[in-house]
Scaffold this motif. Structure first.
Motif, PDB file in Angstrom:
ATOM      1  N   ILE A 181      41.684 -24.555 -83.597  1.00  0.00           N
ATOM      2  CA  ILE A 181      40.235 -24.567 -82.962  1.00  0.00           C
ATOM      3  C   ILE A 181      39.335 -23.712 -83.542  1.00  0.00           C
ATOM      4  O   ILE A 181      39.474 -22.731 -84.037  1.00  0.00           O
ATOM      5  N   LYS A 198      35.261 -22.543 -83.536  1.00  0.00           N
ATOM      6  CA  LYS A 198      34.042 -22.349 -82.418  1.00  0.00           C
ATOM      7  C   LYS A 198      32.763 -22.088 -83.280  1.00  0.00           C
ATOM      8  O   LYS A 198      32.701 -21.230 -83.700  1.00  0.00           O
ATOM      9  N   LYS A 256      34.103 -31.560 -80.191  1.00  0.00           N
ATOM     10  CA  LYS A 256      34.697 -31.998 -78.978  1.00  0.00           C
ATOM     11  C   LYS A 256      34.500 -31.477 -77.602  1.00  0.00           C
ATOM     12  O   LYS A 256      34.348 -31.884 -76.543  1.00  0.00           O
ATOM     13  N   TRP A 257      34.231 -30.049 -77.698  1.00  0.00           N
ATOM     14  CA  TRP A 257      34.130 -29.288 -76.496  1.00  0.00           C
ATOM     15  C   TRP A 257      32.629 -28.550 -76.666  1.00  0.00           C
ATOM     16  O   TRP A 257      32.200 -28.378 -77.832  1.00  0.00           O
ATOM     17  N   LYS A 296      40.414 -28.893 -83.357  1.00  0.00           N
ATOM     18  CA  LYS A 296      39.616 -28.986 -82.177  1.00  0.00           C
ATOM     19  C   LYS A 296      38.210 -28.376 -82.582  1.00  0.00           C
ATOM     20  O   LYS A 296      38.154 -27.063 -83.178  1.00  0.00           O
ATOM     21  N   THR A 297      37.060 -28.840 -81.825  1.00  0.00           N
ATOM     22  CA  THR A 297      35.993 -27.970 -82.307  1.00  0.00           C
ATOM     23  C   THR A 297      35.060 -27.661 -80.874  1.00  0.00           C
ATOM     24  O   THR A 297      35.278 -28.359 -79.842  1.00  0.00           O
ATOM     25  N   VAL A 298      34.796 -26.358 -80.922  1.00  0.00           N
ATOM     26  CA  VAL A 298      33.584 -26.023 -79.714  1.00  0.00           C
ATOM     27  C   VAL A 298      32.384 -25.859 -80.222  1.00  0.00           C
ATOM     28  O   VAL A 298      32.209 -24.865 -81.127  1.00  0.00           O
ATOM     29  N   GLN A 336      30.220 -25.213 -74.943  1.00  0.00           N
ATOM     30  CA  GLN A 336      30.160 -23.870 -74.065  1.00  0.00           C
ATOM     31  C   GLN A 336      28.579 -23.609 -74.220  1.00  0.00           C
ATOM     32  O   GLN A 336      28.207 -23.397 -75.179  1.00  0.00           O
ATOM     33  N   ASP A 391      36.688 -17.781 -84.017  1.00  0.00           N
ATOM     34  CA  ASP A 391      35.485 -17.963 -83.199  1.00  0.00           C
ATOM     35  C   ASP A 391      34.218 -17.576 -84.100  1.00  0.00           C
ATOM     36  O   ASP A 391      34.429 -16.932 -85.227  1.00  0.00           O
ATOM     37  N   GLU A 432      29.182 -23.551 -79.322  1.00  0.00           N
ATOM     38  CA  GLU A 432      29.075 -22.275 -78.447  1.00  0.00           C
ATOM     39  C   GLU A 432      27.460 -22.291 -78.445  1.00  0.00           C
ATOM     40  O   GLU A 432      26.684 -22.690 -79.329  1.00  0.00           O
TER      41      GLU A 432
END
Length: 198
Positions: A114, A116, A169-170, A148-150, A172, A95, A152
């Motif tokens: 992952i 973030k 990818k994602w 994988k990437t988020v 938030q 994170d 934030e």
């Protein structure tokens, strides 16, 4: 977390969080990943992992252990803990990438499933060429290493658009939805999907 650290009750807090996470895990469908926040201090003690996490071992394949940066994230004990829990079936997420002094070192040392990106890299990314470049470089690294990437802290549509274009990818953040009780999430987002409880 600071009060817990001062009281030296990190393991007690993590056991409570593990119990709460199990309650949520058995409430939502198993194909939805549950992200469970972990204080990296716990990972410095591989001999105590079973005591802290065994309650959720049966659900490991549908839980992501999300490490918050609160100090040194690397070291032999930490890597041993990550390896052990990964063997149990958990995925590991780092994170707040970009917020702390050791984030990139942790990515290189552990190769999480992952990452973030911290809000400081994402906020107003559409207005900042250096931020765009950083997000693009991290996205490219993640793609090459199958991470994988988020992104934030997405608060406006332009941030979402740029982060997506740069390979995240994602997403938030409040632009997409607000935090909500699990019951509301099920009613709002699962559209009548059958939910199993054990």
């Amino acid at each position: 977390l600071n009060a817990t650290q001062l009281a030296q009750r990190e393991f007690d807090l993590q056991r409570v969080l593990t119990t709460l996470s199990k309650e949520v895990r058995v409430t939502i469908p198993s194909d939805i990943k549950l992200f469970m926040n972990i204080d990296p201090f716990v990972f410095g003690h591989p001999d105590r992992l079973d005591d802290v996490f065994s309650e959720v071992y049966p659900y490991a394949s549908s839980i992501v252990l999300e490490l918050t940066e609160r100090g040194q994230l690397c070291g032999d004990a930490w890597v041993e803990s990550v390896t052990y829990l990964r063997e149990k079936g958990f995925e590991i997420a780092l994170d707040d990438l970009g917020a702390g002094y050791n984030s990139l070192g942790a990515v290189a040392a552990v190769s999480p499933e992952i990452i973030k990106l911290h809000i400081s890299l994402v906020s107003n990314v559409h207005l900042s060429s250096p931020k765009k470049e950083m997000v693009r470089l991290l996205s490219e690294y993640a793609i090459r290493h199958q991470i994988k990437t988020v992104a934030e802290g997405i608060e406006v549509g332009e941030e979402a658009r740029v982060c997506t274009e740069l390979g995240m990818k994602w997403l938030q953040g409040y632009h997409l939805d607000r935090p909500m009780p699990v019951e509301q999430f099920i009613a709002t987002h699962l559209n009548g999907r059958e939910v199993f409880k054990s």
